[in-house]
Design a protein around this motif. Structure first.
Motif, PDB file in Angstrom:
ATOM      1  N   LEU A 186       0.837  -1.193   0.000  1.00 24.53           N
ATOM      2  CA  LEU A 186       0.000   0.000   0.000  1.00 24.53           C
ATOM      3  C   LEU A 186       0.873   1.244   0.000  1.00 24.53           C
ATOM      4  O   LEU A 186       1.844   1.336   0.759  1.00 24.53           O
ATOM      5  N   PRO A 187       0.549   2.235  -0.840  1.00 24.19           N
ATOM      6  CA  PRO A 187       1.389   3.432  -0.924  1.00 24.19           C
ATOM      7  C   PRO A 187       1.079   4.437   0.189  1.00 24.19           C
ATOM      8  O   PRO A 187      -0.037   4.500   0.701  1.00 24.19           O
ATOM      9  N   LYS A 188       2.084   5.212   0.530  1.00 27.97           N
ATOM     10  CA  LYS A 188       1.881   6.306   1.478  1.00 27.97           C
ATOM     11  C   LYS A 188       2.943   7.369   1.227  1.00 27.97           C
ATOM     12  O   LYS A 188       3.881   7.162   0.438  1.00 27.97           O
ATOM     13  N   ASN A 189       2.776   8.517   1.892  1.00 31.29           N
ATOM     14  CA  ASN A 189       3.711   9.639   1.713  1.00 31.29           C
ATOM     15  C   ASN A 189       3.869  10.007   0.241  1.00 31.29           C
ATOM     16  O   ASN A 189       4.991  10.179  -0.255  1.00 31.29           O
ATOM     17  N   ILE A 190       2.750  10.100  -0.456  1.00 26.36           N
ATOM     18  CA  ILE A 190       2.786  10.441  -1.886  1.00 26.36           C
ATOM     19  C   ILE A 190       2.930  11.954  -2.023  1.00 26.36           C
ATOM     20  O   ILE A 190       2.043  12.715  -1.615  1.00 26.36           O
ATOM     21  N   LEU A 191       4.037  12.370  -2.601  1.00 25.47           N
ATOM     22  CA  LEU A 191       4.335  13.793  -2.712  1.00 25.47           C
ATOM     23  C   LEU A 191       4.596  14.187  -4.162  1.00 25.47           C
ATOM     24  O   LEU A 191       5.270  13.463  -4.902  1.00 25.47           O
ATOM     25  N   VAL A 192       4.075  15.346  -4.548  1.00 23.44           N
ATOM     26  CA  VAL A 192       4.378  15.937  -5.858  1.00 23.44           C
ATOM     27  C   VAL A 192       5.116  17.238  -5.595  1.00 23.44           C
ATOM     28  O   VAL A 192       4.589  18.137  -4.925  1.00 23.44           O
ATOM     29  N   GLN A 193       6.323  17.305  -6.090  1.00 23.09           N
ATOM     30  CA  GLN A 193       7.183  18.458  -5.829  1.00 23.09           C
ATOM     31  C   GLN A 193       7.268  18.760  -4.330  1.00 23.09           C
ATOM     32  O   GLN A 193       7.258  19.913  -3.893  1.00 23.09           O
ATOM     33  N   GLY A 194       7.312  17.673  -3.545  1.00 21.48           N
ATOM     34  CA  GLY A 194       7.494  17.801  -2.107  1.00 21.48           C
ATOM     35  C   GLY A 194       6.236  18.078  -1.307  1.00 21.48           C
ATOM     36  O   GLY A 194       6.294  18.199  -0.079  1.00 21.48           O
ATOM     37  N   LYS A 195       5.082  18.143  -1.985  1.00 16.13           N
ATOM     38  CA  LYS A 195       3.830  18.435  -1.285  1.00 16.13           C
ATOM     39  C   LYS A 195       2.852  17.271  -1.442  1.00 16.13           C
ATOM     40  O   LYS A 195       2.814  16.629  -2.502  1.00 16.13           O
ATOM     41  N   PRO A 196       2.037  16.987  -0.402  1.00 11.18           N
ATOM     42  CA  PRO A 196       1.078  15.882  -0.474  1.00 11.18           C
ATOM     43  C   PRO A 196       0.089  16.051  -1.632  1.00 11.18           C
ATOM     44  O   PRO A 196      -0.330  17.171  -1.951  1.00 11.18           O
ATOM     45  N   VAL A 197      -0.262  14.951  -2.263  1.00 17.19           N
ATOM     46  CA  VAL A 197      -1.212  14.975  -3.380  1.00 17.19           C
ATOM     47  C   VAL A 197      -2.617  15.305  -2.877  1.00 17.19           C
ATOM     48  O   VAL A 197      -3.070  14.792  -1.854  1.00 17.19           O
ATOM     49  N   GLU A 198      -3.310  16.157  -3.618  1.00 19.63           N
ATOM     50  CA  GLU A 198      -4.708  16.487  -3.321  1.00 19.63           C
ATOM     51  C   GLU A 198      -5.555  16.033  -4.505  1.00 19.63           C
ATOM     52  O   GLU A 198      -5.254  16.355  -5.652  1.00 19.63           O
ATOM     53  N   LYS A 199      -6.592  15.297  -4.231  1.00 16.31           N
ATOM     54  CA  LYS A 199      -7.376  14.640  -5.287  1.00 16.31           C
ATOM     55  C   LYS A 199      -7.934  15.592  -6.339  1.00 16.31           C
ATOM     56  O   LYS A 199      -8.034  15.239  -7.514  1.00 16.31           O
ATOM     57  N   GLU A 200      -8.341  16.775  -5.938  1.00 13.53           N
ATOM     58  CA  GLU A 200      -8.982  17.690  -6.884  1.00 13.53           C
ATOM     59  C   GLU A 200      -8.007  18.687  -7.512  1.00 13.53           C
ATOM     60  O   GLU A 200      -8.403  19.479  -8.362  1.00 13.53           O
ATOM     61  N   THR A 201      -6.769  18.645  -7.109  1.00 11.92           N
ATOM     62  CA  THR A 201      -5.776  19.564  -7.677  1.00 11.92           C
ATOM     63  C   THR A 201      -5.336  19.079  -9.055  1.00 11.92           C
ATOM     64  O   THR A 201      -5.241  17.879  -9.314  1.00 11.92           O
ATOM     65  N   ILE A 202      -5.092  20.020  -9.966  1.00 13.86           N
ATOM     66  CA  ILE A 202      -4.613  19.680 -11.305  1.00 13.86           C
ATOM     67  C   ILE A 202      -3.089  19.672 -11.312  1.00 13.86           C
ATOM     68  O   ILE A 202      -2.437  20.618 -10.866  1.00 13.86           O
TER      69      ILE A 202
END
Length: 259
Positions: A186-202
């Motif tokens: 199971l995945p965790k600590n998913i970061l995009v450019q160092g920030k947590p992923v938000e489901k509705e963010t593009i």
């Protein structure tokens, strides 16, 4: 006494009738291919060469070889895609370079930045050998005509991307995205450019045109809300990068960790 003229006329009419009947019958028949045969004819240097053709081609060949074999940069060690289970040195380089150089185009055109770069491991067709690096090296690594495409994806699809990585267990090239594989895969600590992923963010994901259409079963890439074709071949990205640096870095930072 037999009337020869009348007999000849009747004979001619009979021959004409038979000819018409035969042609008409043949025209109604259907023909099918039942067998196709062929053989491979290898082209080797031993084949007879035509001097006139060789003399015509020679200056073009020499010009192309000069361009392909001119030294552009230096690689301190061999980079290949067999250096790790989840990521590789050449994969890290490909993703980082594509994200960096792709951003120069994307920011200029769209005033936006690429957040993630994802490329398939199978698209890398050769090693980056230790020593001098040339344009020919780029052609060997990336022989296909794939171009860079940027897809606008919601965070929900980024989570699907992570699930894809875990299920595939292949070292696809990845930059801008990091995560940890915990217990039970199971995945965790998913970061995009160092920030947590938000489901509705593009998020803007750079990839190649083949994957953008769902290639390699990356169907999450087909769910993009917008697509931008940068008309920038991955091979040319590599060549431009080689021209811009003196020594190619060996990138070993960890992007996918396993507990």
């Amino acid at each position: 006494m037999v009337n020869l003229k009348k007999y000849n006329d009747v004979s001619k009419l009979f021959v004409i009738f038979l000819t018409f009947f035969f042609v008409a019958s043949c025209s109604k028949q259907n023909y099918y291919v039942t067998k196709i045969e062929g053989k491979r004819i290898p082209i080797t240097e031993k084949e007879i060469q035509v001097p006139q053709i060789e003399n015509f081609i020679k200056p073009y060949r020499e010009h192309i070889n000069k361009d392909l074999d001119s030294v552009l940069a230096y690689c301190p060690e061999t980079l290949d895609k067999s250096t790790g289970k989840w990521q590789t040195t050449i994969g890290n380089l490909m993703a980082d370079v594509t994200l960096m150089r792709g951003n120069t185009v994307f920011q200029a055109r769209e005033k936006k930045s690429i957040d993630i770069c994802l490329l398939n491991s199978g698209g890398i067709r050769s090693i980056l050998p230790k020593g001098n690096v040339t344009a020919r090296t780029a052609f060997e690594i990336m022989p296909f005509e794939n171009s860079l495409v940027v897809i606008a994806l919601k965070g929900e699809q980024i989570l699907e991307m992570v699930d894809y990585f875990i299920a595939e267990k292949k070292p696809h090239s990845l930059a801008g995205l990091t995560f940890t594989i915990g217990k039970n895969s199971l995945p965790k600590n998913i970061l995009v450019q160092g920030k947590p992923v938000e489901k509705e963010t593009i998020y803007y994901v750079g990839t190649n045109d083949y994957l953008s259409n769902g290639g390699d079963n990356m169907n999450f890439l087909k769910k993009g809300v917008q697509k931008f074709d940068l008309d920038y071949k991955l091979r040319n990205i590599l060549i431009d990068y080689f021209k811009a640096v003196d020594t190619i870095p060996v990138i070993n930072d960890v992007r996918i960790t396993v507990e």
